[in-house]
Design a protein around this motif. Structure first.
Motif, PDB file in Angstrom:
ATOM      1  N   ARG A  34       0.864  -1.199   0.000  1.00 11.94           N
ATOM      2  CA  ARG A  34       0.000   0.000   0.000  1.00 11.94           C
ATOM      3  C   ARG A  34       0.896   1.242   0.000  1.00 11.94           C
ATOM      4  O   ARG A  34       2.111   1.113  -0.111  1.00 11.94           O
ATOM      5  N   ASP A  35       0.295   2.409   0.141  1.00 16.47           N
ATOM      6  CA  ASP A  35       1.080   3.648   0.153  1.00 16.47           C
ATOM      7  C   ASP A  35       1.907   3.753   1.445  1.00 16.47           C
ATOM      8  O   ASP A  35       1.785   2.907   2.340  1.00 16.47           O
ATOM      9  N   ILE A  36       2.688   4.813   1.525  1.00 16.31           N
ATOM     10  CA  ILE A  36       3.621   4.947   2.659  1.00 16.31           C
ATOM     11  C   ILE A  36       3.079   5.901   3.746  1.00 16.31           C
ATOM     12  O   ILE A  36       3.820   6.327   4.623  1.00 16.31           O
ATOM     13  N   LEU A  37       1.776   6.201   3.691  1.00 15.94           N
ATOM     14  CA  LEU A  37       1.244   7.228   4.597  1.00 15.94           C
ATOM     15  C   LEU A  37       1.248   6.812   6.067  1.00 15.94           C
ATOM     16  O   LEU A  37       1.261   7.671   6.949  1.00 15.94           O
ATOM     17  N   ASP A  38       1.246   5.499   6.349  1.00 17.48           N
ATOM     18  CA  ASP A  38       1.292   5.055   7.748  1.00 17.48           C
ATOM     19  C   ASP A  38       2.717   4.920   8.297  1.00 17.48           C
ATOM     20  O   ASP A  38       2.896   4.646   9.478  1.00 17.48           O
ATOM     21  N   HIS A  39       3.713   5.066   7.434  1.00 16.41           N
ATOM     22  CA  HIS A  39       5.094   5.024   7.926  1.00 16.41           C
ATOM     23  C   HIS A  39       5.308   6.215   8.866  1.00 16.41           C
ATOM     24  O   HIS A  39       4.788   7.312   8.612  1.00 16.41           O
ATOM     25  N   LYS A  40       6.078   5.992   9.918  1.00 19.11           N
ATOM     26  CA  LYS A  40       6.402   7.108  10.832  1.00 19.11           C
ATOM     27  C   LYS A  40       7.831   7.559  10.579  1.00 19.11           C
ATOM     28  O   LYS A  40       8.760   6.750  10.597  1.00 19.11           O
ATOM     29  N   VAL A  41       7.977   8.836  10.331  1.00 19.17           N
ATOM     30  CA  VAL A  41       9.280   9.394   9.945  1.00 19.17           C
ATOM     31  C   VAL A  41       9.736  10.423  10.969  1.00 19.17           C
ATOM     32  O   VAL A  41       8.932  11.215  11.468  1.00 19.17           O
ATOM     33  N   MET A  42      11.024  10.354  11.279  1.00 18.97           N
ATOM     34  CA  MET A  42      11.672  11.398  12.075  1.00 18.97           C
ATOM     35  C   MET A  42      12.787  11.978  11.215  1.00 18.97           C
ATOM     36  O   MET A  42      13.524  11.220  10.576  1.00 18.97           O
ATOM     37  N   ILE A  43      12.869  13.298  11.153  1.00 21.93           N
ATOM     38  CA  ILE A  43      13.989  13.940  10.448  1.00 21.93           C
ATOM     39  C   ILE A  43      14.648  14.899  11.426  1.00 21.93           C
ATOM     40  O   ILE A  43      13.982  15.784  11.990  1.00 21.93           O
ATOM     41  N   LYS A  44      15.944  14.694  11.630  1.00 22.22           N
ATOM     42  CA  LYS A  44      16.661  15.452  12.657  1.00 22.22           C
ATOM     43  C   LYS A  44      17.105  16.794  12.075  1.00 22.22           C
ATOM     44  O   LYS A  44      18.266  16.975  11.708  1.00 22.22           O
ATOM     45  N   ALA A  45      16.157  17.679  11.908  1.00 21.03           N
ATOM     46  CA  ALA A  45      16.464  18.971  11.290  1.00 21.03           C
ATOM     47  C   ALA A  45      15.477  20.019  11.781  1.00 21.03           C
ATOM     48  O   ALA A  45      14.265  19.771  11.791  1.00 21.03           O
ATOM     49  N   ASP A  46      15.998  21.179  12.128  1.00 26.26           N
ATOM     50  CA  ASP A  46      15.151  22.292  12.566  1.00 26.26           C
ATOM     51  C   ASP A  46      14.727  23.178  11.407  1.00 26.26           C
ATOM     52  O   ASP A  46      13.851  24.023  11.561  1.00 26.26           O
ATOM     53  N   LYS A  47      15.414  23.030  10.276  1.00 27.02           N
ATOM     54  CA  LYS A  47      15.109  23.888   9.127  1.00 27.02           C
ATOM     55  C   LYS A  47      14.981  23.068   7.854  1.00 27.02           C
ATOM     56  O   LYS A  47      15.580  21.999   7.734  1.00 27.02           O
ATOM     57  N   PHE A  48      14.197  23.620   6.927  1.00 30.47           N
ATOM     58  CA  PHE A  48      14.101  23.007   5.601  1.00 30.47           C
ATOM     59  C   PHE A  48      14.279  24.094   4.545  1.00 30.47           C
ATOM     60  O   PHE A  48      14.346  25.282   4.876  1.00 30.47           O
ATOM     61  N   VAL A  49      14.345  23.659   3.292  1.00 30.15           N
ATOM     62  CA  VAL A  49      14.593  24.577   2.181  1.00 30.15           C
ATOM     63  C   VAL A  49      13.277  24.823   1.450  1.00 30.15           C
ATOM     64  O   VAL A  49      12.806  23.962   0.707  1.00 30.15           O
ATOM     65  N   PRO A  50      12.636  25.977   1.655  1.00 31.92           N
ATOM     66  CA  PRO A  50      11.398  26.252   0.930  1.00 31.92           C
ATOM     67  C   PRO A  50      11.670  26.446  -0.566  1.00 31.92           C
ATOM     68  O   PRO A  50      12.752  26.891  -0.950  1.00 31.92           O
ATOM     69  N   VAL A  51      10.660  26.076  -1.372  1.00 37.49           N
ATOM     70  CA  VAL A  51      10.833  26.095  -2.838  1.00 37.49           C
ATOM     71  C   VAL A  51       9.738  26.939  -3.493  1.00 37.49           C
ATOM     72  O   VAL A  51       8.726  27.267  -2.865  1.00 37.49           O
ATOM     73  N   ASP A  52       9.950  27.231  -4.795  1.00 33.17           N
ATOM     74  CA  ASP A  52       8.935  27.932  -5.579  1.00 33.17           C
ATOM     75  C   ASP A  52       8.114  26.908  -6.367  1.00 33.17           C
ATOM     76  O   ASP A  52       8.255  25.699  -6.151  1.00 33.17           O
ATOM     77  N   GLU A  53       7.314  27.375  -7.329  1.00 36.09           N
ATOM     78  CA  GLU A  53       6.408  26.447  -8.034  1.00 36.09           C
ATOM     79  C   GLU A  53       7.152  25.459  -8.935  1.00 36.09           C
ATOM     80  O   GLU A  53       6.598  24.432  -9.310  1.00 36.09           O
ATOM     81  N   ASP A  54       8.413  25.750  -9.275  1.00 34.21           N
ATOM     82  CA  ASP A  54       9.213  24.785 -10.050  1.00 34.21           C
ATOM     83  C   ASP A  54      10.112  23.940  -9.144  1.00 34.21           C
ATOM     84  O   ASP A  54      11.042  23.286  -9.634  1.00 34.21           O
ATOM     85  N   LEU A  55       9.860  24.011  -7.847  1.00 38.24           N
ATOM     86  CA  LEU A  55      10.638  23.269  -6.851  1.00 38.24           C
ATOM     87  C   LEU A  55      12.099  23.731  -6.790  1.00 38.24           C
ATOM     88  O   LEU A  55      13.004  22.972  -6.450  1.00 38.24           O
ATOM     89  N   ILE A  56      12.299  25.002  -7.134  1.00 41.29           N
ATOM     90  CA  ILE A  56      13.625  25.621  -7.002  1.00 41.29           C
ATOM     91  C   ILE A  56      13.658  26.359  -5.665  1.00 41.29           C
ATOM     92  O   ILE A  56      12.710  27.078  -5.326  1.00 41.29           O
ATOM     93  N   PRO A  57      14.742  26.188  -4.877  1.00 40.31           N
ATOM     94  CA  PRO A  57      14.825  26.884  -3.593  1.00 40.31           C
ATOM     95  C   PRO A  57      14.660  28.399  -3.738  1.00 40.31           C
ATOM     96  O   PRO A  57      15.182  28.994  -4.685  1.00 40.31           O
ATOM     97  N   THR A  58      13.925  28.972  -2.776  1.00 38.81           N
ATOM     98  CA  THR A  58      13.789  30.423  -2.770  1.00 38.81           C
ATOM     99  C   THR A  58      15.091  31.082  -2.317  1.00 38.81           C
ATOM    100  O   THR A  58      15.270  32.279  -2.506  1.00 38.81           O
ATOM    101  N   GLY A  59      15.957  30.280  -1.696  1.00 39.89           N
ATOM    102  CA  GLY A  59      17.235  30.817  -1.211  1.00 39.89           C
ATOM    103  C   GLY A  59      17.262  30.998   0.299  1.00 39.89           C
ATOM    104  O   GLY A  59      18.326  31.145   0.887  1.00 39.89           O
ATOM    105  N   GLN A  60      16.081  30.986   0.918  1.00 40.05           N
ATOM    106  CA  GLN A  60      16.008  31.115   2.380  1.00 40.05           C
ATOM    107  C   GLN A  60      16.009  29.718   2.990  1.00 40.05           C
ATOM    108  O   GLN A  60      15.753  28.733   2.317  1.00 40.05           O
ATOM    109  N   LEU A  61      16.226  29.670   4.311  1.00 37.08           N
ATOM    110  CA  LEU A  61      15.953  28.448   5.066  1.00 37.08           C
ATOM    111  C   LEU A  61      14.799  28.794   5.994  1.00 37.08           C
ATOM    112  O   LEU A  61      14.699  29.919   6.466  1.00 37.08           O
ATOM    113  N   GLN A  62      13.912  27.829   6.220  1.00 38.62           N
ATOM    114  CA  GLN A  62      12.737  28.115   7.056  1.00 38.62           C
ATOM    115  C   GLN A  62      12.691  27.165   8.244  1.00 38.62           C
ATOM    116  O   GLN A  62      13.044  25.985   8.103  1.00 38.62           O
TER     117      GLN A  62
END
Ligand code: GLA
Length: 352
Positions: free
Chosen positions: A192-220
């Protein structure tokens, strides 16, 4: 532990391709082909000892030779993820790359490392059994400067780890960002799909993107957003949230920021409650792309005749941040003559 090399067919150009079957003393099996350095199968026990395949892919080479295969299990290069506008400048020179994702370059271009035949060699060490892949990417390939000599070593250990070590050297300044694009589904044989998987990511920030999935240049900051996986959370919990970044990503398709490159650290964990299968991802890379198979749409029929539907696999692509060649504030991806690119990722498997 053992290694078996079997015939995996020939490419459309007639080049023979092999499949390396690595088995450890617990019966864990990793199958890896020198076409694209693809991990075609990873067979792991569940909490009752039932052995099942936990990665998406095809039973035969012909599956991988189809058009538009979404990089199942492959080595990605010369540059993982996107480079905006298919252009970058380095040391005062501008380079134009093959554009294969709208105006942008994705995962190395039209014929990236995932579609190349690598030279392979069996490896045995105290740590485990493995296969060393070598590829010489010629100067100008897909628009990238410099002859890039690339080695990728896969090792399966008796601690149920799949270790991937990358290294590369060049004869002209260039950019490099290598990763592996395995799609995991720990339900076993992709039930089946992976929606019931439980994920942990050890990160306080991620890279926001625009509509083409290109980073805006900031970290959020992840805090207070659906991107917060600092405590393990069900993937499906917020994947359809009314949040700008979730909408732009069509779910999760973002890089989380892990810290300085070069230091081995825990990046993420994944747990599948029905089977008890558990994975830790450790890496020296500064980021991890968490992608939830939002472009899978039931067009691909994979191993055992299973149709790969929407969100049937998740990827944890350890890598540098996307579009780094055009984002001087991100850790550098430049490689110059005399330097060696190196990175290491460990996927460690267990049951809970
Ligand atoms: C990466 C990208 C996604 C998508 C997949 C392949 O993870 O970030 O946007 O292109 O590869 O389908």
């Amino acid at each position: 532990m053992k290694i078996e090399k079997v015939d995996f067919g020939t490419t459309k150009e007639g080049t023979p391709v092999d499949l390396y079957v690595l088995t450890n003393s617990h019966g864990v099996v990793a199958k890896i082909t020198n076409y694209g350095g693809i991990v075609t199968s990873l067979i792991l026990p569940d909490k009752n000892g039932k052995m099942e395949d936990v990665v998406l892919g095809f039973d035969s080479l012909s599956g991988y030779l189809q058009d538009d295969v979404p990089y199942f299990g492959a080595i990605i290069g010369r540059y993982g993820n996107r480079i905006a506008g298919g252009k970058f400048s380095l040391d005062g020179q501008e380079y134009t790359l093959a554009q294969n994702n709208g105006p942008n370059t994705l995962h190395g271009g039209l014929k990236g490392f995932d579609k190349r035949v690598w030279q392979a060699e069996e490896m045995r060490s105290e740590d485990g059994v493995g296969v060393k892949m070598h590829y010489l990417s010629p100067d100008g390939e897909e628009g990238y400067p410099g002859n890039l000599s690339v080695d990728v070593v896969y090792t399966l250990t008796d601690n149920n780890e799949l270790i991937i070590e990358y290294s590369a050297t060049t004869d002209k300044p260039t950019v490099v960002n290598l990763t592996n694009h395995s799609y995991f589904n720990f339900t076993g044989n992709t039930k089946r799909d992976i929606l019931d998987h439980k994920v942990m990511i050890k990160a306080d920030k991620f890279v926001p993107v625009d509509e083409d999935l290109i980073p805006t240049g900031q970290l959020q900051d992840v805090k207070g957003t659906p991107m917060d996986f600092t405590n393990a959370a069900r993937v499906g919990q917020s994947i359809n949230a009314d949040h700008e970044q979730i909408k732009l990503g069509r779910g999760y398709d973002h890089t989380w920021v892990l810290g300085e490159p070069g230091q081995m650290k825990l990046a993420a964990t994944v747990y599948e409650p029905a089977t008890g299968r558990y994975m830790e991802t450790h890496t020296t890379e500064p980021g991890v792309q968490f992608y939830t198979g939002n472009f899978l749409n039931g067009q691909m029929v994979g191993k055992g005749g299973v149709t790969y539907d929407y969100r049937y696999g998740l990827c944890l692509e350890t890598q540098h941040l996307p579009d780094s060649p055009n984002q001087p504030q991100f850790p550098s991806v430049a490689l110059r003559p005399g330097e060696t690119y190196s990175a290491k990722t460990v996927y460690k498997f267990a049951v809970k």
